[in-house]
Write a protein that holds these residues in place. Structure first.
Motif, mmCIF file in Angstrom:
data_model
loop_
_atom_site.group_PDB
_atom_site.id
_atom_site.type_symbol
_atom_site.label_atom_id
_atom_site.label_comp_id
_atom_site.label_asym_id
_atom_site.label_seq_id
_atom_site.Cartn_x
_atom_site.Cartn_y
_atom_site.Cartn_z
ATOM 1 N N GLU A 187 0.924 -1.011 -0.074
ATOM 2 C CA GLU A 187 -0.049 0.052 -0.043
ATOM 3 C C GLU A 187 0.988 1.240 -0.112
ATOM 4 O OE1 GLU A 187 -3.033 -0.004 -0.352
ATOM 5 O OE2 GLU A 187 -3.198 1.935 -0.429
ATOM 6 N N ASP A 188 1.807 1.380 0.898
ATOM 7 C CA ASP A 188 2.920 2.359 0.764
ATOM 8 C C ASP A 188 3.501 2.612 -0.583
ATOM 9 O OD1 ASP A 188 3.946 1.783 4.165
ATOM 10 O OD2 ASP A 188 2.517 3.294 3.565
ATOM 11 N N LEU A 189 3.637 1.567 -1.217
ATOM 12 C CA LEU A 189 4.305 1.571 -2.608
ATOM 13 C C LEU A 189 3.491 1.906 -3.839
ATOM 14 C CD1 LEU A 189 6.684 -1.648 -2.897
ATOM 15 C CD2 LEU A 189 7.584 0.627 -3.119
ATOM 16 N N ARG A 190 2.450 1.708 -3.509
ATOM 17 C CA ARG A 190 1.413 1.965 -4.622
ATOM 18 C C ARG A 190 1.521 3.135 -5.225
ATOM 19 N NH1 ARG A 190 -4.575 2.328 -5.206
ATOM 20 N NH2 ARG A 190 -4.685 3.164 -3.064
ATOM 21 N N ILE A 191 1.685 3.204 -6.570
ATOM 22 C CA ILE A 191 1.984 4.375 -7.516
ATOM 23 C C ILE A 191 1.001 4.317 -8.661
ATOM 24 C CG2 ILE A 191 3.739 3.877 -8.716
ATOM 25 C CD1 ILE A 191 4.776 6.711 -8.098
ATOM 26 N N ASP A 192 0.453 5.134 -9.505
ATOM 27 C CA ASP A 192 -0.451 4.962 -10.624
ATOM 28 C C ASP A 192 0.354 6.015 -11.647
ATOM 29 O OD1 ASP A 192 -3.782 5.905 -11.422
ATOM 30 O OD2 ASP A 192 -2.772 4.175 -12.126
#
Lengths: 224, 602
Positions: B373-378
């Motif tokens: 979740e901390d790494l999530r990027i779009d």
């Protein structure tokens, strides 16, 4: 305990080295009783008294960190030192670190704080002028003033410990989260029995509500 | 629980499953079987190695225990060993000539004469006769070849079969087992308190060799070793510095070797830390196995061949990232299963414990989910889930695993599994790679985002969380400057096409570190690019670029900062990635690179 003391100890890093992982150091999760005894002896000790640790209270969450250091792999042999003493000159007495390089990793504790609950007993070397009250007041005075014979350390000399005496009733706030307050820590080194061929004494350590109770040296729980 | 105690517990679980050799035996890779007739003549040499594949691989077998052989005095194993000991011949690697090893063969002879004196078992008598008659001149005549030298041999009596009809080796014969058990019991050391079990037992002097840690000595390294003066205390030697009983030492050695064996499914190599993990059977054997498989997939998702497979894997791992209870992740998982993770790092002949974690599997899965979740990027730069090796590869020059900083892998794993802050050097390494000219891809931007988010959540200074996807209204100046840089680069590419050195190659590092000295010049030059677009065939694109530049500059309250702190350089990179690769901007530039080459670690 009538002559018990409470010392609040804290530091940035600590390494209470496990005996089985002594080369590539791994720390115990909690301060060992022998390290606590070392801190108390650094503040005040005379041959007349012997410190006995009752309990160690953990105040901060247990966190580890890994570092690597360059050290040396051999000792200067005692024979070489004796020869230099006899000859009266030290030119040949040397150890070149670059030739003996050993890189050792260490997994240590970060940001620790403990309260040491202990008391002392008089030994057979106590003279007529020694009394428990006298040594207790000496310890209290020295600890309150920050006096010590050598800087107390958290397991190894490179990690110094800050200390403060806790008066009766005063208790520092524990920041240990609830899920870390009750843990089984396995067999932990209690102390080294110096009178008995340096055998290691072990006891089953467990944290109950953030406090690790330490059995006395000659109790039945101690394995040797 | 301590490391050694937990490994001993795992040994008991393996022994229940029959997957480890009993006390006094170890699993070794053997190449050939010497079949003896009752007179001691070698009848034939059977291959035990597996012949499938290009090179013949020695296969594992349970043989009387091997031990470390330090020093120059040769010490032989019982009823098996390599060609130097069994036959007295070795192969010189340089000249490919045969070399005689009389001392080693003499040690082999002496051990067997001593232990097998007076035996009447047919197989052991045959071996004694073989040893009496053997000399190196008989090498070719008995059917040995040069290819067999420097490999391990074991023995068998011709026609010997076990009750199940399988080949029965000399060391499996009951008489040989009895002799070996007696020899092991006699060699036991002094008694003392074992710090693993707490019981009074004979203490091991040398601990077993652990094989399988990447980059350690190939003959095996030890966790518990005191191989130099400086490491001993109180005048104690070797294993007496840390009293561990022989049984416990054997147990943890066998368990760890089984975990580290190739293809065991319980190991992962992450940077320089070989990680082993296992579950205990308190929730049932099926739950334990499922937990192990799932943990492997969480840290290193299986490579997906096409979009459908990727979607399937994502669906399987989605409940983890949302922090669901374990039963929803997989039905076989039990709440009570305890999970252990051990990270080992080599130091030539020693192993250091990088991290040790034991917790319930639910807690570990939840922390991995929080890490994702901390790494999530779009737009997402990975097809299934971020693998740890992918993150670490971005910090290494040239993207090579051997260039990853030594302690970084262990600390990143510790941060993921305990939920603590990522090491500061992770953010610094990624920023350094970007300033050195490596392309700013999604993984680097995701790492920056994860480090900054955790710092703000767990640290003392709370800052705003960095957005997952492009946020045009984000006020942070470093983020806006990153966006501005992406727009200017896009304008240059649209106007001039592909150039040898775009402004990204030349100015990224300077723009992210000292914006005030670089951006005025870049904005001046961008006017030329926009003029080219306006007067050329893409006027609306030029107008769009101008609008973006205006929107970004309008939100910059106090002009260009003289310099950016490292956290702000991270925000710069995230802004750049968001602007460049998402939405409309992507339509006019190129697709985001979804690089995911499958790297096999085992």
């Amino acid at each position: 305990m009538a002559y018990g003391v409470k010392l609040h100890v804290w530091g940035d890093r600590a390494c209470f080295t496990r005996p089985e992982m002594k080369v590539e150091r791994v720390s115990y999760d909690v301060m060992t009783p022998s390290a606590a005894r070392g801190i108390l002896e650094a503040v005040h000790w005379k041959p007349a008294i012997r410190w006995v640790i009752d309990a160690i209270e953990v105040l901060k969450p247990i966190r580890f960190q890994s570092i690597r250091r360059n050290e040396v792999g051999s000792r200067v042999p005692a024979v070489a030192v004796r020869k230099a003493m006899k000859a009266g000159e030290v030119q040949d007495l040397r150890m070149v670190a670059e030739e003996n390089r050993q890189q050792r990793a260490a997994t240590l504790l970060v940001d620790v704080a403990y309260v040491i609950h202990a008391h002392f007993e008089l030994t057979e070397r106590a003279g007529p002028g020694d009394s428990e009250a006298k040594h207790l007041s000496m310890f209290n005075r020295r600890a309150a003033g920050g006096q010590c014979f050598q800087q107390p350390c958290l397991g190894v000399r490179e990690f110094p410990a800050d200390f403060a005496l806790l008066e009766d009733g005063a208790a520092p706030v524990s920041e240990l989260p609830p899920d870390q307050r009750d843990r089984d820590l396995g067999w932990m080194l209690l102390d080294i029995d110096h009178t008995n061929d340096m055998t290691s004494l072990f006891f089953w350590a467990a944290l109950r509500d953030g406090v690790m109770a330490v059995p006395p040296l000659n109790s039945v729980e101690v394995r040797s | 629980m301590t490391v050694l105690a937990a490994l001993n517990g795992y040994y008991d679980r393996l022994a229940d499953r029959g997957e480890v050799p009993p006390f006094g035996y170890s699993t070794e890779r053997i190449a050939h079987i010497i079949v003896l007739s009752p007179d001691g003549e070698p009848v034939e040499i059977l291959p035990w190695q597996s012949l499938s594949g290009k090179k013949a691989e020695p296969r594992p077998a349970a043989v009387p225990q091997s031990f470390k052989r330090p020093g120059t005095t040769p010490r032989s194993f019982f009823l098996w060993d390599n060609g130097k000991f069994v036959l007295g011949l070795g192969l010189d690697k340089a000249t490919r000539q045969r070399v005689a090893h009389p001392a080693n063969h003499a040690a082999f002879q002496e051990l067997h004469r001593r232990l097998l004196a007076g035996t009447e078992d047919a197989g052991l008598v045959a071996l004694v006769r073989f040893l009496n008659a053997w000399s190196t001149d008989r090498f070719d005549a008995c059917g040995f070849t040069d290819a067999m030298l420097d490999q391990n041999f074991m023995f068998m009596l011709d026609g010997d079969r076990s009750d199940a009809g399988q080949l029965r080796f000399l060391h499996d014969r009951p008489a040989a087992r009895r002799i070996w058990e007696r020899a092991v019991a006699e060699g036991a050391g002094d008694e003392g308190i074992c710090l693993v079990t707490g019981a009074r037992q004979p203490i091991a002097r040398l601990h077993p060799a652990i094989k399988g840690v990447m980059d350690a000595q190939s003959s095996g390294a030890s966790i518990v070793s005191f191989n130099n003066d400086a490491f001993t205390s109180y005048g104690k030697e070797q294993g007496l510095n840390a009293p561990v009983s022989e049984a416990a030492a054997f147990g943890y050695g066998a368990a760890l070797n089984a975990l580290l064996a190739r293809g065991s499914g319980n190991r992962l190599v992450i940077g320089d830390a070989t990680t082993v993990f296992w579950a205990d059977a308190s929730g049932g054997e099926a739950s334990a196995r499922k937990a192990e498989v799932l943990f492997h997939d969480l840290l290193s998702p299986p490579p997906a061949e096409d979009a459908d497979e990727a979607q399937a894997i994502r669906n399987a791992l989605l409940p983890v990232s949302q922090g669901r209870p374990v039963r929803e992740i997989a039905p076989e998982l039990d709440e009570r299963t305890r999970f252990y993770v051990l990270g080992l790092s080599p130091n030539i002949a020693r192993l250091s414990v990088r991290f040790w974690l034991e917790d319930s599997f639910a807690a570990i899965a939840e922390r991995v989910g929080r890490h994702w979740e901390d790494l999530r990027i779009d737009p997402a730069p990975w097809r299934t889930a971020p693998a740890v090796w992918m993150l670490l590869r971005e910090t290494a020059p040239l993207g090579k695993t051997e260039n990853i900083a030594p302690q970084l892998a262990g600390e990143v794993m510790r941060a993921i599994l305990t939920g603590g802050r990522y090491p500061r050097s992770l953010l610094a390494a990624v920023i350094t790679r970007m300033r050195a000219g490596d392309p700013v891809n999604g993984v680097k931007a995701a790492i920056c985002r994860a480090c900054l988010n955790r710092d703000s959540r767990l640290g003392t200074k709370k800052t705003e969380e960095i957005p997952v996807s492009l946020n045009r209204d984000e006020a942070n100046p470093a983020y806006r400057l990153g966006r501005l840089f992406a727009v200017l680069e896009g304008a240059q590419r649209a106007a001039l096409g592909d150039v040898n050195a775009s402004i990204r190659d030349r100015y990224f590092g300077a723009a992210s570190a000292t914006p005030a000295s670089v951006f005025p010049m870049l904005l001046r030059n961008s006017n030329h690019h926009l003029a080219v677009l306006r007067k050329g065939d893409k006027p609306r694109l030029g107008g769009w670029f101008e609008g973006e530049i205006g929107q970004i500059l309008g939100g910059l309250d106090s002009g260009f900062p003289r310099s950016l702190r490292i956290e702000d350089q991270g925000r710069f990179a995230i802004g750049y990635y968001h602007q460049r690769y998402s939405g409309k901007a992507a339509a006019s530039t190129d697709r985001p690179d979804a690089t995911e080459q499958a790297v096999s670690e085992d």
